[in-house]
Scaffold this motif. Structure first.
Motif, mmCIF file in Angstrom:
data_model
loop_
_atom_site.group_PDB
_atom_site.id
_atom_site.type_symbol
_atom_site.label_atom_id
_atom_site.label_comp_id
_atom_site.label_asym_id
_atom_site.label_seq_id
_atom_site.Cartn_x
_atom_site.Cartn_y
_atom_site.Cartn_z
ATOM 1 N N THR A 101 0.999 -4.963 -8.350
ATOM 2 C CA THR A 101 1.879 -4.527 -7.269
ATOM 3 C C THR A 101 3.131 -5.405 -7.230
ATOM 4 O OG1 THR A 101 -0.111 -3.894 -6.066
ATOM 5 C CG2 THR A 101 1.914 -3.975 -4.826
ATOM 6 N N ASP A 153 0.473 3.226 -6.283
ATOM 7 C CA ASP A 153 -0.471 2.102 -6.358
ATOM 8 C C ASP A 153 -1.902 2.631 -6.283
ATOM 9 O OD1 ASP A 153 -1.215 -0.467 -6.628
ATOM 10 O OD2 ASP A 153 -0.318 -1.197 -4.771
ATOM 11 N N GLU A 154 -2.828 1.888 -6.855
ATOM 12 C CA GLU A 154 -4.260 2.245 -6.817
ATOM 13 C C GLU A 154 -4.480 3.681 -7.272
ATOM 14 O OE1 GLU A 154 -6.138 -0.298 -5.998
ATOM 15 O OE2 GLU A 154 -4.670 -1.570 -4.997
HETATM 16 MG MG MG Z 1 -2.266 -3.926 -6.043
#
Ligand code: MG
Ligand code: ADP
Ligand code: ZN
Length: 498
Positions: A101, A153-154
């Motif tokens: 991230t 993200d994810e």
């Molecule tokens: Mg992350």
């Protein structure tokens, strides 16, 4: 009277359905009110990311690749002249806490592009179709504002393999994502960056060329990387004579997030002592706390204490006698976190390959604690559960992933699912048991042959509660350990009929 009764019963019969309907309507309205609302989230670029390249340390390869993308977005003409296309999708994958991230945020800051960050779980909606609609909207808005970066993200939240019967909505969302990724060309100056912890779990359709065709592995940092990360996170903190390389040396395998945590804990320790500077000892304490957990105030009785002491001494004894195992850095019988005591083994250097022998040695060390309890007190306790779990994991991977079993040599087994036959399952179990038994026997040999040394270690531990590397060397130097004929133990094991 009968007449009256007749009328009223007629009345009730006439009104009953209507009243019932009204009640139903009220109940329905109340249910709606208590249901979670899904407001369409506003999609707008975030540009206030303050993460710069310098803040991301250690992950050199990933940074280099991403710098390329930033170049592409900044000077599209330079690359277009040569006929090069902007890469469409970039997938950052690696264990949690390694800075994925963070990297994406740094890209956002560096590329003069609009940055749209969304967590994939925000696409997963309670109502079918909403997730897909949100993806469509996200791509449309991003394309209108190009050059732009979309960061998901994810990704595992929507990108997991399709076809599970419970994941209809996720499937739709994933399909929409695939459609959108096919729908734009590099000329649009739009790049999709995604982050995921597990590459294996992702749908293969996501990974094919033209979608997330660039995959960047973000690994836990090496020694240099760890030193840099510690320095980055100590910038602006008043550190006094702190040897970051020494700490980095003791933290092999920890991720960037763990290291950031250590730096923060060190500052907290110093603050609690009302000091103005952070010292090396604060970092040592922080390291111990992050690795082993919080010191707890549990009071344990004398007998339990000596059981714990012998347990930890058993671990320490085995690691000292086995040359391939990392040396014991510290033993403590002060309870921390869930553990009543712990033995801290620290590797001298980063290692990427382990041999079968080394893995078995490691299992010997793990079992050494329980064996010592058994030999000394004639009883085993619940204290070894964590050790046993690790032994299980290691022996499992040895047989299933590394082909290090005795019958299933050199064969990697399929993922654990319905396709694995009962027979294979049984063989895996048997082989695991065999490896574990082998390690247990070796630990038993080792502890029995070195009983005086074990006693001495446990006694010193009971007296001092904590033994550092120097103390351990002193104790082990006093009593000459009986070197175990390790090869003989292995041979005895492999002869049939044993
Ligand atoms: Mg992350
Ligand atoms: P991931 O997304 O890979 O799970 P994050 O990027 O959220 O991990 O990292 C969590 C925190 O750990 C970051 O906010 C940062 O403080 C720290 N961190 C992780 N990796 C690094 C790194 N390479 N350099 C500096 N800090 C890092
Ligand atoms: Zn143990």
């Amino acid at each position: 009277m009968p007449l009256l009764l007749g009328i009223s019963s007629y009345d009730i019969q006439g009104w009953a359905p209507i009243v019932l309907m009204l009640i139903l309507v009220v109940i329905f309205a109340m249910t709606l009110k208590f249901m979670p609302r899904t407001k369409p989230q506003k999609i707008k670029p975030d540009s206030d990311s303050s993460v710069r390249w310098e803040d991301v340390a250690g992950v050199t390869e990933a940074k280099d690749e991403l710098k390329e993308v930033v170049d592409f977005l900044r000077h599209p003409k330079r690359f277009k002249k040569l006929g090069a296309r902007v890469p469409k999708g970039i997938l950052l994958h690696g264990p949690p806490g390694t800075g994925k991230t963070l990297l994406a945020k740094a890209v956002a800051h560096e590329a003069n592009a609009k940055f749209f960050a969304q967590s994939a779980s925000s696409f997963v909606e309670m109502f079918a179709g909403l997730g897909a609609a949100r993806i469509r909207r996200l791509f449309k808005i991003a394309r209108d504002q190009a050059p732009a970066i979309i960061f998901i993200d994810e990704l595992d939240a929507v990108g997991a393999t399709r076809g599970n019967q419970f994941s209809g909505e996720k499937d739709q969302t994933l399909n929409q994502l695939l459609v959108e990724m096919d729908g734009f060309e590099g000329a649009d100056n739009l790049v999709v960056i995604a982050a995921s912890n597990l590459l294996e779990k992702l749908d293969p359709a996501l990974l094919r060329p033209g979608r997330f065709d660039r995959q960047i592995l973000v690994t836990p940092p090496d020694l240099n990387g760890r030193t840099e990360i510690l320095e980055v996170h100590s910038k602006g903190k008043p550190c006094h004579e702190v040897d970051f390389e020494l700490i980095a040396r003791q933290t092999a395998g920890l991720t960037g997030a763990d290291l950031a945590n250590i730096c923060n804990e060190a500052a907290i320790f110093a603050g609690r002592q009302e000091r103005d500077v952070i010292l090396m000892e604060d970092f040592e304490d922080a390291l111990e706390r992050v690795v082993a957990g919080m010191q707890s105030r549990r009071v344990i009785n004398d007998h339990e204490k000596s059981v714990v002491a012998y347990h930890e001494a058993g671990h320490a004894l085995c690691s000292e006698l086995l040359p391939s195992v990392e040396k014991v850095h510290k033993i403590s019988i002060i309870p921390r976190g869930k553990a009543l005591g712990y033995t801290l083994n620290l590797p001298e250097e980063d290692r990427y390959l382990k041999s079968k022998e080394e893995l078995i040695d490691y299992m010997v060390v793990l079992l050494g604690g329980r064996v010592a309890e058994h030999v000394v007190f004639g009883a085993i306790t619940t204290g070894a559960s964590d050790d046993l779990r690790k032994v299980y994991d290691i022996s499992r991977s040895m047989v299933a992933d590394y082909g290090m079993g005795t019958q299933l040599n050199n064969r990697r087994l399929p993922a654990e699912d319905y396709s694995m036959s009962d027979n294979t399952r049984r063989i895996i179990d048997d082989e695991q048991q065999e490896l574990t038994d082998l390690a247990y026997r070796r630990a038993l040999d080792m502890v029995m042959a070195n009983r005086p040394l074990l006693d001495e270690l446990a006694r010193t531990l009971l007296d001092n509660e904590v033994l550092e590397r120097g103390d351990i060397e002193r104790v082990c130097g006093m009593k000459e350990p009986m070197a175990k004929p390790r090869i003989a133990a292995l041979e005895r094991h492999t002869t049939p009929g044993d």
